[in-house]
Design an enzyme around this catalytic site. Sequence first.
Site, PDB file in Angstrom:
ATOM      1  N   ARG A 141     -40.277 -12.018  16.080  1.00  0.00           N
ATOM      2  CA  ARG A 141     -41.455 -12.725  16.608  1.00  0.00           C
ATOM      3  C   ARG A 141     -41.101 -14.153  16.969  1.00  0.00           C
ATOM      4  O   ARG A 141     -41.376 -14.616  18.053  1.00  0.00           O
ATOM      5  CB  ARG A 141     -42.568 -12.692  15.558  1.00  0.00           C
ATOM      6  N   TYR A 142     -40.514 -14.881  16.032  1.00  0.00           N
ATOM      7  CA  TYR A 142     -40.129 -16.268  16.292  1.00  0.00           C
ATOM      8  C   TYR A 142     -38.731 -16.262  16.911  1.00  0.00           C
ATOM      9  O   TYR A 142     -37.950 -15.334  16.684  1.00  0.00           O
ATOM     10  CB  TYR A 142     -40.119 -17.063  14.990  1.00  0.00           C
ATOM     11  N   ARG A 145     -35.736 -16.266  14.096  1.00  0.00           N
ATOM     12  CA  ARG A 145     -35.847 -15.484  12.873  1.00  0.00           C
ATOM     13  C   ARG A 145     -36.212 -14.038  13.186  1.00  0.00           C
ATOM     14  O   ARG A 145     -36.899 -13.786  14.177  1.00  0.00           O
ATOM     15  CB  ARG A 145     -36.992 -16.020  11.988  1.00  0.00           C
ATOM     16  N   CYS A 154     -41.872   0.149  -3.186  1.00  0.00           N
ATOM     17  CA  CYS A 154     -42.059  -1.025  -4.042  1.00  0.00           C
ATOM     18  C   CYS A 154     -42.091  -0.537  -5.485  1.00  0.00           C
ATOM     19  O   CYS A 154     -42.367   0.629  -5.742  1.00  0.00           O
ATOM     20  CB  CYS A 154     -43.376  -1.723  -3.735  1.00  0.00           C
ATOM     21  N   CYS A 158     -49.200  -3.264  -4.606  1.00  0.00           N
ATOM     22  CA  CYS A 158     -50.253  -4.271  -4.724  1.00  0.00           C
ATOM     23  C   CYS A 158     -51.448  -3.787  -3.921  1.00  0.00           C
ATOM     24  O   CYS A 158     -51.311  -3.393  -2.761  1.00  0.00           O
ATOM     25  CB  CYS A 158     -49.772  -5.606  -4.166  1.00  0.00           C
ATOM     26  N   CYS A 161     -51.872  -5.524  -0.519  1.00  0.00           N
ATOM     27  CA  CYS A 161     -50.669  -5.559   0.327  1.00  0.00           C
ATOM     28  C   CYS A 161     -51.022  -5.676   1.815  1.00  0.00           C
ATOM     29  O   CYS A 161     -51.891  -4.975   2.320  1.00  0.00           O
ATOM     30  CB  CYS A 161     -49.858  -4.296   0.112  1.00  0.00           C
ATOM     31  N   ARG A 163     -48.983  -4.817   4.113  1.00  0.00           N
ATOM     32  CA  ARG A 163     -48.394  -3.652   4.809  1.00  0.00           C
ATOM     33  C   ARG A 163     -48.851  -2.360   4.153  1.00  0.00           C
ATOM     34  O   ARG A 163     -48.067  -1.425   3.951  1.00  0.00           O
ATOM     35  CB  ARG A 163     -46.864  -3.746   4.821  1.00  0.00           C
ATOM     36  N   ASP A 322     -54.635 -11.510   5.003  1.00  0.00           N
ATOM     37  CA  ASP A 322     -54.628 -11.005   6.378  1.00  0.00           C
ATOM     38  C   ASP A 322     -55.824 -10.066   6.588  1.00  0.00           C
ATOM     39  O   ASP A 322     -56.409  -9.562   5.629  1.00  0.00           O
ATOM     40  CB  ASP A 322     -53.329 -10.245   6.654  1.00  0.00           C
ATOM     41  N   ASP A 359     -51.856 -16.306   8.666  1.00  0.00           N
ATOM     42  CA  ASP A 359     -50.995 -15.547   9.583  1.00  0.00           C
ATOM     43  C   ASP A 359     -51.952 -14.925  10.592  1.00  0.00           C
ATOM     44  O   ASP A 359     -52.718 -14.013  10.262  1.00  0.00           O
ATOM     45  CB  ASP A 359     -50.201 -14.487   8.805  1.00  0.00           C
ATOM     46  N   LYS A 366     -47.833 -17.921  11.819  1.00  0.00           N
ATOM     47  CA  LYS A 366     -48.500 -18.683  10.745  1.00  0.00           C
ATOM     48  C   LYS A 366     -48.995 -20.030  11.256  1.00  0.00           C
ATOM     49  O   LYS A 366     -48.257 -20.751  11.930  1.00  0.00           O
ATOM     50  CB  LYS A 366     -47.520 -18.900   9.590  1.00  0.00           C
TER      51      LYS A 366
HETATM   52  S1  SF4 Z   1     -47.200  -6.917  -1.327  1.00  0.00           S
HETATM   53 FE1  SF4 Z   1     -46.877  -4.868  -0.451  1.00  0.00          FE
HETATM   54  S2  SF4 Z   1     -44.742  -4.852   0.147  1.00  0.00           S
HETATM   55 FE2  SF4 Z   1     -44.994  -6.554  -1.283  1.00  0.00          FE
HETATM   56  S3  SF4 Z   1     -44.535  -5.684  -3.291  1.00  0.00           S
HETATM   57 FE3  SF4 Z   1     -46.734  -5.557  -3.030  1.00  0.00          FE
HETATM   58  S4  SF4 Z   1     -47.046  -3.506  -2.190  1.00  0.00           S
HETATM   59 FE4  SF4 Z   1     -44.906  -3.981  -1.910  1.00  0.00          FE
END
Ligand code: SF4
Length: 462
Positions: A141-142, A145, A154, A158, A161, A163, A322, A359, A366
Amino acid sequence: MYNKSDIVAATEGDQESEPPGSETTGTVTSQTKTQANQSPPNNFSNWNDWRWQIKNRIRTVEQMAKFLPSLPDHQALKTVMARYPLAITPYYASLIQRPDTSDPIFSMCVPQVAELYNPPCLSADPLEEQEDMPVPGLVHRYPDRALLMVTTACASYCRHCTRKRVAGKRETSISPSRLEQVADYLTAHPEVSDVILSGGDPLTMSTGALEAVISRIRSIESVGVIRIGTRVPVVLPMRITDDLINMLRKYHPIWLNMHFNHPVELTKSAAEACAKLADAGIPLGNQTVLLRGVNDDPKIIEQLCRGLVRLRVRPYYLYQCDLVSGIEHFRTPLTKGIEIMEYLRGRISGIAIPNFVVDTPHGGGKIPLLPNYIISMSPTHTVLRNYEGLVVNYPEPGNLPRHNVQSGANQRQVTNGGVWELACGLASVIQPADSDHGQRRQKITEKRRVSAKTDDAFLFDL
Ligand code: SF4
């Protein structure tokens, strides 16, 4: 409240077969669970073994219900988990103190029915990462980077998350042929000097699999810095083994960004993991996500930032949530982030203050947001305010005052007027009455007056 025995009992007889990323080729296991009759250890000798922690992750409602018996509506939770998978390491589960959303750890790892509520402003990929992927998994994107998703696995998933569309849906990691495609792209784009390994969580891969990725990226001459984004020191700190450290230190400069969200996560084990990484010369940063009901309180963020700095971790970003499907219940208004930044500035050192960033949707990248410190501007002076309400002017270079101000007018001159007097240089400061700082200064001025010493004598005369 939940001790190790509660949690080990919860996963009894239902371990996963392999840690994600256990093969050295870089291809990881599927999400299937086997060895259903294997007994867990009857003591905690394996607690600090990261592979044991992965094998004994909590993956089902039934396992969760064993140590969280008050968990409501199992069927609804199963619907949530069919969309967004569940995994909690026994270690992270042991940090839960209350079995409800008043507990920050519970909120971040236990599925909520609210994940199914999606107002139209949310989408699976609001940052439009998919549209910035010249090679699948590589986000460019940038200009300088690129971010490489090396795994979809993972240690714990989370609930907030960003993603959610990929994390844990199928636990897999980058194949050798895909890695070569990525390397070809980076070689053809020498402007990319900074590669961020992300996922999923790269540190859930075996050390061998991760080394295969890092060494290939390091072999590209134009890549200067390799960064790793990981939540492993938070949810699986025992993964930071000597073996891993010895591998990483071969490929410097390696930087590492972690994801601590709450002071409760700053445990002794997490501190040890950070110390190992810092001692290996790896600069450590932290990216906190601002989460409603978890850390949307200035004092919690202050405590977190102070704790991180003590662990040699630089608070780097405070992220606005997000606009991701499934996390509406965690979103805070932007004003909450601004309020927190207002609180932090002046109270804690600049090295402990993260950048509050949004973001932006549509791949805008960002954008930092700050409280407004500029009160007014004129061609000759900019009027600024500090955290305690002191308002001063900053004279622009090479400009003469426009008004009939005597020489030295920008010496300390408290105005009886207002901001306009500062903006045109008629005065230099509006001072809040009785601020702590003002009172301290008054005492010092009085002490100096009584001592009647010159500046250097006052400084060095013990
Ligand atoms: S935020 Fe998403 S990608 Fe990062 S550790 Fe937690 S579940 Fe995994």
